[in-house]
Design an enzyme around this catalytic site. Structure first.
Site, PDB file in Angstrom:
ATOM      1  N   LYS A   1      13.642  -7.057  10.767  1.00  0.00           N
ATOM      2  CA  LYS A   1      13.154  -5.848  11.446  1.00  0.00           C
ATOM      3  C   LYS A   1      12.396  -4.942  10.466  1.00  0.00           C
ATOM      4  O   LYS A   1      11.283  -4.511  10.740  1.00  0.00           O
ATOM      5  CB  LYS A   1      14.331  -5.071  12.077  1.00  0.00           C
ATOM      6  CG  LYS A   1      15.137  -5.895  13.082  1.00  0.00           C
ATOM      7  CD  LYS A   1      16.249  -5.097  13.718  1.00  0.00           C
ATOM      8  CE  LYS A   1      17.355  -4.692  12.764  1.00  0.00           C
ATOM      9  NZ  LYS A   1      18.156  -5.805  12.233  1.00  0.00           N
TER      10      LYS A   1
ATOM     11  N   ARG B   1      21.768   0.595  19.335  1.00  0.00           N
ATOM     12  CA  ARG B   1      22.643  -0.544  19.034  1.00  0.00           C
ATOM     13  C   ARG B   1      23.800  -0.655  20.010  1.00  0.00           C
ATOM     14  O   ARG B   1      24.608  -1.572  19.887  1.00  0.00           O
ATOM     15  CB  ARG B   1      23.227  -0.354  17.636  1.00  0.00           C
ATOM     16  CG  ARG B   1      22.515  -1.110  16.545  1.00  0.00           C
ATOM     17  CD  ARG B   1      23.119  -0.666  15.232  1.00  0.00           C
ATOM     18  NE  ARG B   1      23.134  -1.695  14.248  1.00  0.00           N
ATOM     19  CZ  ARG B   1      22.261  -1.763  13.242  1.00  0.00           C
ATOM     20  NH1 ARG B   1      21.300  -0.874  13.145  1.00  0.00           N
ATOM     21  NH2 ARG B   1      22.363  -2.703  12.344  1.00  0.00           N
TER      22      ARG B   1
ATOM     23  N   ARG C   1      19.018 -10.897  -0.430  1.00  0.00           N
ATOM     24  CA  ARG C   1      18.112  -9.727  -0.389  1.00  0.00           C
ATOM     25  C   ARG C   1      18.347  -8.816  -1.596  1.00  0.00           C
ATOM     26  O   ARG C   1      19.464  -8.550  -1.998  1.00  0.00           O
ATOM     27  CB  ARG C   1      18.342  -8.931   0.892  1.00  0.00           C
ATOM     28  CG  ARG C   1      17.532  -7.640   0.909  1.00  0.00           C
ATOM     29  CD  ARG C   1      17.468  -6.984   2.251  1.00  0.00           C
ATOM     30  NE  ARG C   1      18.763  -6.604   2.783  1.00  0.00           N
ATOM     31  CZ  ARG C   1      18.923  -6.048   3.986  1.00  0.00           C
ATOM     32  NH1 ARG C   1      17.877  -5.842   4.760  1.00  0.00           N
ATOM     33  NH2 ARG C   1      20.123  -5.735   4.401  1.00  0.00           N
TER      34      ARG C   1
ATOM     35  N   ARG D   1      22.418  -4.402  -1.636  1.00  0.00           N
ATOM     36  CA  ARG D   1      23.125  -3.422  -0.801  1.00  0.00           C
ATOM     37  C   ARG D   1      24.616  -3.747  -0.745  1.00  0.00           C
ATOM     38  O   ARG D   1      24.982  -4.924  -0.727  1.00  0.00           O
ATOM     39  CB  ARG D   1      22.541  -3.453   0.626  1.00  0.00           C
ATOM     40  CG  ARG D   1      21.606  -2.308   0.909  1.00  0.00           C
ATOM     41  CD  ARG D   1      20.803  -2.480   2.160  1.00  0.00           C
ATOM     42  NE  ARG D   1      21.574  -2.678   3.390  1.00  0.00           N
ATOM     43  CZ  ARG D   1      21.015  -2.744   4.603  1.00  0.00           C
ATOM     44  NH1 ARG D   1      19.708  -2.621   4.736  1.00  0.00           N
ATOM     45  NH2 ARG D   1      21.754  -2.935   5.672  1.00  0.00           N
TER      46      ARG D   1
ATOM     47  N   ARG E   1      29.143  -7.843  10.339  1.00  0.00           N
ATOM     48  CA  ARG E   1      27.973  -7.234  11.008  1.00  0.00           C
ATOM     49  C   ARG E   1      27.483  -8.135  12.126  1.00  0.00           C
ATOM     50  O   ARG E   1      27.064  -7.662  13.185  1.00  0.00           O
ATOM     51  CB  ARG E   1      26.859  -6.972   9.984  1.00  0.00           C
ATOM     52  CG  ARG E   1      27.185  -5.812   9.044  1.00  0.00           C
ATOM     53  CD  ARG E   1      26.374  -5.867   7.769  1.00  0.00           C
ATOM     54  NE  ARG E   1      24.945  -5.665   7.948  1.00  0.00           N
ATOM     55  CZ  ARG E   1      24.044  -5.896   6.999  1.00  0.00           C
ATOM     56  NH1 ARG E   1      24.429  -6.324   5.809  1.00  0.00           N
ATOM     57  NH2 ARG E   1      22.762  -5.681   7.234  1.00  0.00           N
TER      58      ARG E   1
HETATM   59  P1  AP5 Z   1      14.914  -7.321   6.530  1.00  0.00           P
HETATM   60  O1  AP5 Z   1      13.509  -7.143   7.009  1.00  0.00           O
HETATM   61  O2  AP5 Z   1      15.436  -6.362   5.539  1.00  0.00           O
HETATM   62  O3  AP5 Z   1      15.888  -7.448   7.796  1.00  0.00           O
HETATM   63  P2  AP5 Z   1      16.475  -6.337   8.754  1.00  0.00           P
HETATM   64  O4  AP5 Z   1      16.510  -6.929  10.120  1.00  0.00           O
HETATM   65  O5  AP5 Z   1      15.730  -5.037   8.594  1.00  0.00           O
HETATM   66  O6  AP5 Z   1      17.941  -6.283   8.162  1.00  0.00           O
HETATM   67  P3  AP5 Z   1      18.950  -5.079   7.922  1.00  0.00           P
HETATM   68  O7  AP5 Z   1      20.075  -5.641   7.097  1.00  0.00           O
HETATM   69  O8  AP5 Z   1      18.266  -3.882   7.360  1.00  0.00           O
HETATM   70  O9  AP5 Z   1      19.418  -4.842   9.373  1.00  0.00           O
HETATM   71  P4  AP5 Z   1      20.686  -4.175   9.858  1.00  0.00           P
HETATM   72  O10 AP5 Z   1      20.321  -3.950  11.263  1.00  0.00           O
HETATM   73  O11 AP5 Z   1      21.960  -4.860   9.616  1.00  0.00           O
HETATM   74  O12 AP5 Z   1      20.803  -2.910   8.885  1.00  0.00           O
HETATM   75  P5  AP5 Z   1      20.615  -1.365   9.092  1.00  0.00           P
HETATM   76  O13 AP5 Z   1      20.121  -0.817   7.826  1.00  0.00           O
HETATM   77  O14 AP5 Z   1      19.886  -1.064  10.357  1.00  0.00           O
HETATM   78  O15 AP5 Z   1      15.040  -8.806   5.967  1.00  0.00           O
HETATM   79  C1  AP5 Z   1      16.259  -9.258   5.399  1.00  0.00           C
HETATM   80  C2  AP5 Z   1      15.969 -10.221   4.220  1.00  0.00           C
HETATM   81  O16 AP5 Z   1      15.358 -11.389   4.742  1.00  0.00           O
HETATM   82  C3  AP5 Z   1      14.974  -9.649   3.168  1.00  0.00           C
HETATM   83  O17 AP5 Z   1      15.370 -10.118   1.905  1.00  0.00           O
HETATM   84  C4  AP5 Z   1      13.618 -10.246   3.578  1.00  0.00           C
HETATM   85  O18 AP5 Z   1      12.759 -10.408   2.459  1.00  0.00           O
HETATM   86  C5  AP5 Z   1      14.054 -11.598   4.169  1.00  0.00           C
HETATM   87  N1  AP5 Z   1      13.194 -12.038   5.266  1.00  0.00           N
HETATM   88  C6  AP5 Z   1      12.630 -11.287   6.255  1.00  0.00           C
HETATM   89  N2  AP5 Z   1      11.935 -12.061   7.097  1.00  0.00           N
HETATM   90  C7  AP5 Z   1      12.081 -13.352   6.645  1.00  0.00           C
HETATM   91  C8  AP5 Z   1      11.616 -14.630   7.096  1.00  0.00           C
HETATM   92  N3  AP5 Z   1      10.845 -14.745   8.174  1.00  0.00           N
HETATM   93  N4  AP5 Z   1      11.991 -15.725   6.391  1.00  0.00           N
HETATM   94  C9  AP5 Z   1      12.774 -15.638   5.291  1.00  0.00           C
HETATM   95  N5  AP5 Z   1      13.238 -14.449   4.810  1.00  0.00           N
HETATM   96  C10 AP5 Z   1      12.907 -13.328   5.487  1.00  0.00           C
HETATM   97  O19 AP5 Z   1      22.121  -0.904   9.353  1.00  0.00           O
HETATM   98  C11 AP5 Z   1      23.110  -0.953   8.321  1.00  0.00           C
HETATM   99  C12 AP5 Z   1      24.399  -0.358   8.853  1.00  0.00           C
HETATM  100  O20 AP5 Z   1      24.188   1.025   9.224  1.00  0.00           O
HETATM  101  C13 AP5 Z   1      24.976  -1.019  10.111  1.00  0.00           C
HETATM  102  O21 AP5 Z   1      25.751  -2.147   9.811  1.00  0.00           O
HETATM  103  C14 AP5 Z   1      25.801   0.137  10.690  1.00  0.00           C
HETATM  104  O22 AP5 Z   1      27.031   0.290  10.001  1.00  0.00           O
HETATM  105  C15 AP5 Z   1      24.941   1.354  10.397  1.00  0.00           C
HETATM  106  N6  AP5 Z   1      23.996   1.649  11.491  1.00  0.00           N
HETATM  107  C16 AP5 Z   1      22.625   1.616  11.421  1.00  0.00           C
HETATM  108  N7  AP5 Z   1      22.088   1.935  12.601  1.00  0.00           N
HETATM  109  C17 AP5 Z   1      23.122   2.175  13.445  1.00  0.00           C
HETATM  110  C18 AP5 Z   1      23.200   2.531  14.829  1.00  0.00           C
HETATM  111  N8  AP5 Z   1      22.078   2.693  15.578  1.00  0.00           N
HETATM  112  N9  AP5 Z   1      24.426   2.704  15.367  1.00  0.00           N
HETATM  113  C19 AP5 Z   1      25.559   2.551  14.629  1.00  0.00           C
HETATM  114  N10 AP5 Z   1      25.548   2.206  13.317  1.00  0.00           N
HETATM  115  C20 AP5 Z   1      24.346   2.016  12.727  1.00  0.00           C
END
Ligand code: AP5
Length: 214
Positions: A13, A88, A127, A160, A171
């Site tokens: 994402k 979410r 990552r 992270r 997760r």
């Molecule tokens: P990346 O692009 O970073 O993936 P992402 O989908 O953004 O992953 P996140 O870990 O940031 O998502 P998340 O939803 O768990 O975390 P968030 O910060 O929102 O890519 C990941 C890796 O893969 C990178 O190394 C990249 O280079 C590689 N990659 C990308 N595309 C690729 C491909 N095609 N092929 C190979 N490699 C690839 O949330 C974190 C925490 O915050 C949650 O767990 C929760 O506790 C809290 N939180 C956040 N939002 C909410 C909400 N709305 N409600 C409640 N809690 C929340």
């Protein structure tokens, strides 16, 4: 154009959002980034959120909604937005609907990146993120030129806290139990687009653009 970008943790994402904001001049709102900023500033809200995040659990809706409403109030999103990691839960989706109605904004696309659980684990375990500019790398799929150093700004790369295998698996459980069903909330709108999230970053971006430009 207003977009929600959904998908499991590590679906790409953030990676795809970075490209979209450049090409379409959109503003990204990542609730994960907002929470991590609050943690790094040592804010009480951030410190409470960290306990949930480090266990791989969702931060309570009221905390998230407070942050999101604040961003909408600031007017930063009025030229078009990408919501990354929000909504979410069904209740977050319902609250977003209200905010959009109040602000007179319309949602155009809900893009769902589909990635298998084992790919997620592989991606997130590898990552690395730049401490200074936030650029994201992967030790195999997208390595930095110099070990542990950011190509863009030379900052130190780190892992992270929630990118440990045990937390990643939690997760994923939370995603399947609480977030996956949010797409059903949007299905009747006809705005949901499922994109195969496995494959090269360029190919996936190409698929997304094909839909947006239709
Ligand atoms: P990346 O692009 O970073 O993936 P992402 O989908 O953004 O992953 P996140 O870990 O940031 O998502 P998340 O939803 O768990 O975390 P968030 O910060 O929102 O890519 C990941 C890796 O893969 C990178 O190394 C990249 O280079 C590689 N990659 C990308 N595309 C690729 C491909 N095609 N092929 C190979 N490699 C690839 O949330 C974190 C925490 O915050 C949650 O767990 C929760 O506790 C809290 N939180 C956040 N939002 C909410 C909400 N709305 N409600 C409640 N809690 C929340």
């Amino acid at each position: 154009m207003n977009i929600i970008l959904m998908g499991p943790p590590g679906a790409g994402k953030g990676t795809q959002a970075k490209r979209l904001i450049e090409d379409y001049n959109l503003t990204q709102l990542s609730t994960g980034d907002l929470l991590r900023n609050a943690i790094s500033r040592g804010e009480e809200l951030g410190l409470k959120a960290r306990e949930y995040m480090n266990k791989g659990r969702l931060v309570p809706d009221e905390v998230i909604l407070g942050l999101v409403k604040e961003e909408f109030k600031r007017g930063n999103l009025s030229n078009g937005f990408i919501l990354d990691g929000f909504p979410r839960t069904r209740s977050q989706a319902e609250s977003l609907d209200k905010v959009l109605t109040e602000t007179g904004m319309v949602l155009n696309f809900v893009i769902v990146l589909e990635v298998k659980d084992e790919s997620v684990v592989e991606r997130l375990c590898g990552r690395r993120i730049c401490k200074d500019c936030g650029a994201s790398y992967h030790i195999c799929f997208h390595p930095s030129r110099e070990n542990d150093k950011c190509d863009i700004c030379g900052g130190v790369l780190f892992q992270r806290d929630d990118d440990k295998e045990h937390t990643i698996r939690n997760r994923l459980i939370v995603y399947h139990q609480q977030t996956e069903e949010v797409t059903e909330f949007y299905n009747p709108t006809g705005k949901v687009v499922f994109i195969e999230g496995e494959g090269s970053i360029d190919d996936i971006y190409h698929q997304i653009k094909l839909h947006l430009n239709k």
